[in-house]
Design a protein around this motif. Structure first.
Motif, mmCIF file in Angstrom:
data_model
loop_
_atom_site.group_PDB
_atom_site.id
_atom_site.type_symbol
_atom_site.label_atom_id
_atom_site.label_comp_id
_atom_site.label_asym_id
_atom_site.label_seq_id
_atom_site.Cartn_x
_atom_site.Cartn_y
_atom_site.Cartn_z
ATOM 1 N N ASP A 90 0.814 -1.223 0.000
ATOM 2 C CA ASP A 90 0.000 0.000 0.000
ATOM 3 C C ASP A 90 0.844 1.269 0.000
ATOM 4 O OD1 ASP A 90 1.050 -0.375 2.488
ATOM 5 O OD2 ASP A 90 -0.810 0.030 3.593
ATOM 6 N N SER A 91 2.025 1.226 -0.593
ATOM 7 C CA SER A 91 2.922 2.375 -0.563
ATOM 8 C C SER A 91 2.455 3.474 -1.508
ATOM 9 C CB SER A 91 4.340 1.949 -0.949
ATOM 10 O OG SER A 91 4.832 0.983 -0.066
ATOM 11 N N ASP A 92 2.637 4.718 -1.095
ATOM 12 C CA ASP A 92 2.436 5.849 -1.990
ATOM 13 C C ASP A 92 3.599 5.888 -2.981
ATOM 14 O OD1 ASP A 92 1.245 8.673 -2.584
ATOM 15 O OD2 ASP A 92 3.389 9.013 -2.240
ATOM 16 N N GLN A 93 3.293 6.010 -4.262
ATOM 17 C CA GLN A 93 4.328 5.887 -5.283
ATOM 18 C C GLN A 93 5.398 6.965 -5.164
ATOM 19 O OE1 GLN A 93 2.869 5.199 -9.277
ATOM 20 N NE2 GLN A 93 4.793 5.891 -10.217
ATOM 21 N N ALA A 94 5.001 8.202 -4.933
ATOM 22 C CA ALA A 94 5.976 9.289 -4.836
ATOM 23 C C ALA A 94 6.850 9.123 -3.591
ATOM 24 C CB ALA A 94 5.262 10.633 -4.808
ATOM 25 N N ALA A 95 6.233 8.759 -2.475
ATOM 26 C CA ALA A 95 6.998 8.566 -1.242
ATOM 27 C C ALA A 95 7.961 7.383 -1.379
ATOM 28 C CB ALA A 95 6.044 8.344 -0.065
ATOM 29 N N LEU A 96 7.498 6.333 -2.048
ATOM 30 C CA LEU A 96 8.360 5.175 -2.263
ATOM 31 C C LEU A 96 9.555 5.557 -3.139
ATOM 32 C CD1 LEU A 96 8.993 2.168 -2.008
ATOM 33 C CD2 LEU A 96 7.458 1.751 -3.945
ATOM 34 N N LYS A 148 12.466 6.107 -9.424
ATOM 35 C CA LYS A 148 11.141 6.357 -9.998
ATOM 36 C C LYS A 148 10.646 5.148 -10.777
ATOM 37 C CE LYS A 148 11.308 11.427 -10.393
ATOM 38 N NZ LYS A 148 12.542 11.651 -9.625
ATOM 39 N N ALA A 174 3.967 -0.023 -8.254
ATOM 40 C CA ALA A 174 2.570 0.364 -8.408
ATOM 41 C C ALA A 174 1.875 -0.490 -9.471
ATOM 42 C CB ALA A 174 2.482 1.844 -8.780
ATOM 43 N N GLN A 208 -1.285 -2.950 -8.682
ATOM 44 C CA GLN A 208 -2.558 -2.579 -9.287
ATOM 45 C C GLN A 208 -3.206 -3.770 -9.978
ATOM 46 O OE1 GLN A 208 -1.694 0.747 -11.862
ATOM 47 N NE2 GLN A 208 -1.428 2.175 -10.147
#
Length: 237
Positions: free
Chosen positions: A72-78, A107, A114, A118
């Protein structure tokens, strides 16, 4: 070791195929380990234009944090967290080394993370969901940033999922040119259509010799590297 004639080169490759076949035939666990799969995918992405030893060390540093195992990681934070690791925590043989592309690869890895979650609940579920290896490679090339056909094939091979795909690196391409099964002169392949054409040529060559193309190109890689690095110890791991 130096190969003056193409038939000597082909014989050297064919000679070590039985040892590699024995290695492949060693029983593997039925369950795909999620941590190991993420390490393999990370290393394939990180090794583009980077020496394998450094990419492997970078993948080790990322694996220690278990960041890619979180669903459940946020993509930008990861991406930020991965970039920090690649900038500060890469060690090779006990010494710090500089990873060349910390921002862009971070990135790409975050976007890959992600894309996987998904579609499926895990990376192991993803790779087992496809009908065949070619479908899996097509999905990886389309959805995983930084994974061209070579990297996608490498991931599927190193994860022990298939030996039906070829990893067309510069060593294999040089072999194909030297034994006369390709007129491709560049040390890389641009585009899926060209990759598939060259892979088809190598697969026909492998069929004639009597081995899977994924086993044959492993043997090619070992022999071609040994030819360029005479003191290299042959390693089937």
């Amino acid at each position: 070791m130096s190969f003056t004639f193409p038939h000597r080169l082909e014989r050297a490759v064919t000679a070590i195929c039985p040892d590699i076949q024995a290695r492949i035939d060693t029983p593997r666990p039925d369950t795909l380990d999620e941590r190991a799969l993420w390490w393999e995918l990370s290393c394939c992405i990180l090794s583009s234009q980077v020496p394998y030893g450094i990419a492997s060390a970078a993948a080790d540093a990322i694996a220690q944090t278990e960041l890619l195992l979180a669903t459940d990681s946020d993509q930008a934070a990861l991406a930020d967290a991965l970039e920090y690791i690649l900038m500060h925590r890469v060690e090779l043989d006990g010494r710090p080394v500089r990873y060349r592309f910390p921002g862009s690869r971070a990135k790409q890895l975050a976007a890959a993370h992600a894309a996987v979650y998904q579609r499926e609940a895990s990376l192991s579920a993803l790779v087992q969901d496809f009908g065949d290896a070619s479908q899996a490679r097509q999905w990886l090339v389309k959805h995983i940033p930084g994974a061209g056909p070579k990297q996608a094939s490498m991931f599927l091979r190193n994860a022990g999922l298939t030996y039906s795909l070829a990893i067309l690196d510069r060593h294999v391409l040089n072999y194909m040119s030297e034994v006369g099964i390709s007129d491709h002169t560049q040390p890389y392949v641009s585009g899926m259509s060209t990759y598939l054409r060259l892979e088809h040529s190598l697969r026909e060559h492998a069929t004639r010799i009597g081995y899977d193309v994924g086993l044959l190109d492993w043997a090619i890689w070992i022999v071609m590297r040994a030819d360029k690095e005479p003191n290299m110890e042959l390693d089937f791991a």
